[in-house]
Design an enzyme around this catalytic site. Structure first.
Site, mmCIF file in Angstrom:
data_model
loop_
_atom_site.group_PDB
_atom_site.id
_atom_site.type_symbol
_atom_site.label_atom_id
_atom_site.label_comp_id
_atom_site.label_asym_id
_atom_site.label_seq_id
_atom_site.Cartn_x
_atom_site.Cartn_y
_atom_site.Cartn_z
ATOM 1 C CG ASP A 102 -9.451 -8.986 2.652
ATOM 2 O OD1 ASP A 102 -10.350 -9.185 3.277
ATOM 3 O OD2 ASP A 102 -8.261 -8.438 3.068
ATOM 4 C CG ASP B 3 -5.431 0.592 -10.585
ATOM 5 O OD1 ASP B 3 -6.097 -0.137 -11.642
ATOM 6 O OD2 ASP B 3 -4.457 1.207 -11.076
ATOM 7 C CE LYS C 104 -1.553 -2.406 -10.889
ATOM 8 N NZ LYS C 104 -2.367 -1.095 -11.213
ATOM 9 C CE1 TYR D 190 -5.704 -12.538 1.112
ATOM 10 C CE2 TYR D 190 -6.464 -13.453 3.127
ATOM 11 C CZ TYR D 190 -6.564 -12.634 2.365
ATOM 12 O OH TYR D 190 -7.154 -11.491 2.524
ATOM 13 C CG ASP E 36 -13.423 -4.346 4.284
ATOM 14 O OD1 ASP E 36 -13.765 -5.496 4.294
ATOM 15 O OD2 ASP E 36 -12.929 -3.705 5.282
#
Ligand code: NAD
Ligand code: IPM
Ligand code: MN
Length: 372
Positions: free
Chosen positions: A260, A236, A203, A135, A264
């Protein structure tokens, strides 16, 4: 007197903020809190009118306030990123709002799309690092527009930035566990053996530099919280487990980009984008924190008066907590819970036909009813 800066912003932003402010005004008055609203005309309309996104004068004025409430920014008529980076991310960065707190909580009476899961299973908090990673805008192009074009976007991760995020998450897990213990409400999936769980979501199997730093820092900080289970999930697998076994999550610490994306999914678990609240926190209180729904400007439904105002109203509750008005925050959450439990009125995203204003009014009426 607390001064609150309000940026309604774009799309459904003004529609949901109107209802949230109605709730805030009532609860503040009845709790004897003095709150002065300072409106800021920022967003797509201002950009089209003057070409400005966040002039220095307004940034400095916002800096002097106690908190900021934001609706949403982003509009199909403005190139992607102009408002998102120039206004929203700039405030998050400039005001050192390094924690983005995003609770995922299913209220009784709300349907989750996850079959067989209920409010007891969906109750966790994502602590999203909010000042670093992809970001920060580090990168650029070479040979732009040619067939040999190269685009680079660099993920920045600092020891200081990672550590304060991870530590915040462990502190939160500790607080949540003691609140559960106090209420006699242990959760079997997260309070077995240890009390509470902090999950690092990263990750490490691919991002062997950046997320090696996250993993090492996480393990070092975990030593200070021996009673809390230090857990790890690759991002994941985390997405999969949020759907299959959301009850295993208590507090998640994660990077800006992954945070982010997974929030959702978190919004959907709790009934949709119309219900998910967030706070961009500056825990050191060197600048105002900013509260906003997780959702964006929802151009597909903007102007129709059907956006769900509850995410914005629950963001007000987070703001009241941050300002130390926990009783007022609790009353707002209880009023929302009562309206949701009643099953109506509901906006179309929750299967109803009510307008934004009707739902806002129902929360307000419920608050009034609850007034002693
Ligand atoms: P979005 O969150 O605006 O909308 C996604 C879907 O959720 C849409 O179908 C929308 O109708 C629905 N939705 C969102 N809020 C709702 C509400 N309150 N009630 C009912 N339904 C709701 O995401 P998007 O469409 O990807 O983005 C639209 C714009 O918003 C883009 O410009 C994006 O950059 C911006 N954005 C801003 C923020 C923010 O200001 N914090 C967050 C996300 C996206
Ligand atoms: C959010 C939004 C923002 C983000 C965008 C609009 C910059 O998606 O608040 O979740 O990516 O953080
Ligand atoms: Mn988002």
């Amino acid at each position: 007197m607390a001064k609150l800066g309000v940026i309604e912003g774009d799309g459904v932003g003004p529609e949901v903020i109107r209802e949230a402010l109605g709730v805030l005004k009532f609860v503040a008055e009845s709790e004897g809190l003095e709150i002065a609203i300072v409106p800021f005309d920022l967003g797509a309309k201002r950009f089209h009118r003057t070409g400005e996104v966040l002039p220095d004068g307004e940034r400095d004025a916002l800096l002097k306030l106690d908190a900021i409430l934001l609706g949403a920014v982003g509009d199909p008529t403005v190139p992607p990123g102009v408002l998102e980076k120039g206004l929203l991310l700039k405030l998050r960065f400039d005001f050192h709002q390094y924690i983005n707190l995003r609770p995922v909580r299913l209220y009784p009476g709300v349907e989750t799309p996850i079959r067989g899961k209920g409010p007891a299973d969906i109750d966790f908090v994502v602590v999203r690092e909010n000042n670093e990673d992809l970001y920060v805008g580090a990168g650029g192009f070479t040979r732009k527009g040619t067939s040999e074009e190269v685009a680079i976007q660099t993920s920045i991760n600092t020891r200081v930035g990672v550590e304060r995020c991870v530590r915040y998450a462990f502190e939160l897990a500790r607080t949540r566990a003691s609140e559960r213990a106090f209420a006699g409400l242990a959760r079997s999936a997260v309070d077995q053996g240890k009390r509470g769980r902090t999950t690092l979501v990263a990750k490490t199997n691919v991002l062997t530099y950046a997320h090696d730093l996250w993993m090492r820092t996480f393990n070092e900080v975990a030593v200070d919280y021996p009673e809390i289970e230090a857990d790890y999930q690759h991002v994941d697998a985390c997405c999969m487990r949020m759907i299959v076994s959301p009850e295993r999550f208590d507090v998640i610490a994660t990077t800006n980009m992954f945070g982010d994306i997974i929030t959702d999914i978190g919004a959907v678990l709790q009934g949709g984008m119309g219900l998910a609240a967030s706070g961009n926190l500056n825990p050191d209180r060197t600048a105002p924190s900013m509260f906003e729904p997780v959702h964006g400007s929802a151009p597909d439904i903007a102007g129709k008066g059907i956006a769900n105002p509850i995410a914005a109203i629950l963001s007000i509750a987070m703001m009241l907590d941050h300002l130390g008005s926990t009783a007022a925050a609790k009353r707002v959450r209880e009023a929302v819970a009562a309206v949701l439990a009643a099953g109506a009125p509901r906006t179309p995203d929750l299967g109803g036909t009510a307008s934004t204003a009707t739902v806002g009014r129902a929360v307000l009426d419920q608050l009034k009813k609850g007034t002693r």
